[in-house]
Enzyme design. Structure first.
Site, PDB file in Angstrom:
ATOM      1  N   HIS A  81       0.836  -1.212   0.000  1.00 53.57           N
ATOM      2  CA  HIS A  81       0.000   0.000   0.000  1.00 53.57           C
ATOM      3  C   HIS A  81       0.865   1.254   0.000  1.00 53.57           C
ATOM      4  CE1 HIS A  81      -3.281   2.719   0.915  1.00 53.57           C
ATOM      5  NE2 HIS A  81      -4.136   1.711   0.844  1.00 53.57           N
ATOM      6  N   GLY A 162       4.192  22.339  10.861  1.00 53.08           N
ATOM      7  CA  GLY A 162       5.530  21.814  11.076  1.00 53.08           C
ATOM      8  C   GLY A 162       6.544  22.381  10.099  1.00 53.08           C
ATOM      9  N   PHE A 166      12.611  16.759   6.938  1.00 48.39           N
ATOM     10  CA  PHE A 166      12.273  15.344   6.796  1.00 48.39           C
ATOM     11  C   PHE A 166      12.479  14.605   8.110  1.00 48.39           C
ATOM     12  CE2 PHE A 166      13.792  10.996   5.359  1.00 48.39           C
ATOM     13  CZ  PHE A 166      12.521  10.517   5.091  1.00 48.39           C
ATOM     14  N   GLY A 171       8.271   9.916   9.010  1.00 55.95           N
ATOM     15  CA  GLY A 171       7.741  10.432   7.759  1.00 55.95           C
ATOM     16  C   GLY A 171       6.826  11.619   7.989  1.00 55.95           C
TER      17      GLY A 171
END
Length: 563
Positions: A81, A162, A166, A171
């Site tokens: 997915h 935010g 990274f 994530g």
């Protein structure tokens, strides 16, 4: 009760210990009920479904996201997915007494908190999207986790909350608000999948490819097939055959039941099936549905029969089950399929569900609750019930034909009022018990005294607000009863008069219960505010009662003189 559903998707579908810890973090949040945990091994993804009141759901979502961030390392994640982060997506969905705008506010509040406290970048999607290119989840998720380190730096893909930094472990998370999706299958008296799919092509919003006279697909200048839209908006559909049932089905996702309702989808498939020589044998709900969705179905089929939609909740549900054939494949249990029923607390309607004799016995013993407040609520519910009876009888009578629509609206409103007042029978007793529990709290230290006093004040406010709501709702009932003599059956005038007096008793009784609790409040300004509200309700009610009863008395006297 305001109910919101949350369906977060976590990027872990194989490690049961991790899945269980995330589920525990959600389920242990006060006020939250976890309904389902659905892990997928190949997708390496778990979908969790939980519900509750807005603040509780917000906290449950945060705890789930926080736990996922602690336990899932996206650097090691692989699955079929598409995904962007440890908590990939987290939608809020309005269920009962809430709107999509309430869910948008929740998504924004959660997004800000996740970004600030967990340092996870957040994107908003669907109804919460800050710009059009972020509405679709697949657009935000394009490039997935592996491409996020570069994507997040691009001006058009800066996070909504935010820093554009990274987070290698977690994530990013996509949070938003969307309408409730109803998964619904309609059963056909055939095993031919092609016939079922033919109906699906006719009804689904995406429709089918247009064809010319020779049967060739028509394409635009870019070679893309031109589509002919189907009959139903916000409907996705396919036709398939289910060997277990020995039936073909039209399988649908209704993505906005305010646009295309369950009963509209059902009736449309019935029409399409008849054109193909088929019959619909019933239907199947996959998963859950909000109470409102099935009540609207029941109301629709009552009105098709020329009756009022102002029926008790249980009658509307039974009408929907029978009309949609929801028992065709397996028994449809409302307690297991309707979200609001699944999450009701055990003490939701202890008194309200008692037989009359048992309630009277409970009321008559040496216990202060239930007491006058519950009786006031019951009396108001009786007033609304009588008014609804008169409205329903009048809707079906030829003498009242010209007033049918307005009488139907009275019956619907009075059923709603009846339900609110019936629920207050238990709420009043619960409020009294809250005061007693607060009074029993320890008061040895200054801190204990402070906590106890705060609890007493909060419980007292609730013990005042419940009867205030009873008085306000009973006044709404009275305003409808005032109009009934103009459009309802003349033979029911005595019933309307009894209902008016019951509503007045409810109002007076509720106001007495407000006043008896006022000395427990420390806020003098609030006491005055309550007194003014009570006085206004009572004065308005007295005017309506006097005018209505004067007119009814005159009618009855005239009727007697002419007999």
């Amino acid at each position: 009760m305001k109910i919101i559903e949350c369906v977060p998707n976590f990027s872990e579908g194989r490690n049961k210990a991790v899945i269980d810890k995330i589920a525990d973090a959600i389920s242990q949040t006060p006020g939250v009920k976890l309904l389902n945990v659905d892990p997928g091994y190949d997708t390496n993804r778990t979908v969790m479904t939980f519900v509750g009141e807005p603040d509780a759901v917000l906290e449950g979502a945060f705890q789930g996201i926080k736990t996922a961030a602690e336990l899932i390392d996206m650097k090691n994640h692989k699955g079929e997915h598409a995904r962007l982060g440890a908590t990939d997506v987290c939608p809020f969905i309005p269920i009962s007494n809430t709107l999509i705008k309430d869910c948008i506010r929740l998504s924004q509040k959660l997004g800000k908190r996740v970004a600030e406290e967990l340092k996870i970048p957040v994107y908003l999607y669907e109804a919460s999207a800050s710009r059009s290119e972020r509405i679709n989840l697949s657009d935000i998720r394009s490039g997935e986790y592996e491409g996020l380190s570069e994507k997040i730096k691009q001006p058009e893909w800066l996070p909504d909350f935010g820093e554009p930094v990274f987070n290698a472990k977690s994530g990013a998370t996509v949070i938003g608000a969307r309408k409730f999706l109803i998964a619904y299958n309609i059963n056909l008296n055939t095993s031919d999948r092609k016939l079922a799919h033919e109906i699906a092509l006719n009804i689904r919003e995406a429709g089918r490819a247009k064809r010319d006279g020779s049967g060739a697909i028509i394409r635009d200048e870019n070679g893309v097939a031109v589509k002919e839209p189907g009959l139903l908006k916000n409907c996705k559909a396919v036709g398939w055959y289910i060997d277990e049932y020995k039936k073909a089905q039209v399988s649908m996702n209704l993505t906005d039941f305010d646009v295309t309702s369950v009963h509209t989808a059902f009736d449309t498939v019935v029409q399409q099936a008849e054109k193909l020589g088929l019959r619909v044998t019933g239907s199947e709900l996959v998963g859950l549905m909000p109470l409102r969705a099935i009540l609207e179905c029941g109301a629709h089929y009552y009105k098709k029969q020329g009756k009022s939609a102002g029926q008790p909740e249980a009658k509307l549900i039974e009408m929907a089950i029978q009309s949609l054939g929801l028992n065709d494949i397996s028994k449809f249990n409302p307690e297991e399929k309707i979200i609001e029923y699944l999450i009701q607390s055990p003490d939701y309607d202890i008194l309200n569900s008692m037989p009359v004799k048992d309630f009277l016995d409970e009321l008559s013993i040496d216990s202060p609750a239930p007491g006058g407040g519950s009786v006031a609520a019951l009396t108001g519910a009786l007033a609304a019930s009588l008014g609804s009876m008169v409205s329903n009888l009048s809707v079906g009578n030829k003498k009242c034909a010209e007033h049918k629509d307005v009488l139907d609206s009275y019956a619907v409103d009075l059923q709603r009022i009846k339900k609110q007042l019936a629920e207050a029978i238990d709420k009043d007793t619960q409020a009294f018990n809250m005061i007693m529990a607060a009074m029993r709290l320890p008061k040895e230290t200054e801190q204990q005294k402070e906590l106890r006093n705060k609890a007493v004040q909060e419980a007292t406010i609730k013990a005042i607000n419940v009867p205030l709501s009873v008085a306000e709702t009973s006044l709404d009932c009275l305003k409808i009863l005032q109009k009934l003599p103009e459009s309802g059956l003349s033979a029911a005038m005595s019933d309307i008069a009894v209902a008016v007096h019951c509503a007045m008793t409810a109002i007076h009784g509720a106001i007495y219960n407000i006043i008896i609790n006022l000395p427990g409040l420390e806020d003098k300004a609030r006491i005055q505010e309550y007194l003014e509200k009570a006085k206004s309700i009572r004065n308005n009610a007295e005017k309506i009662k006097t005018k209505t009863c004067t007119n009814i008395d005159a009618f009855l006297e005239n009727n007697l003189n002419n007999s």
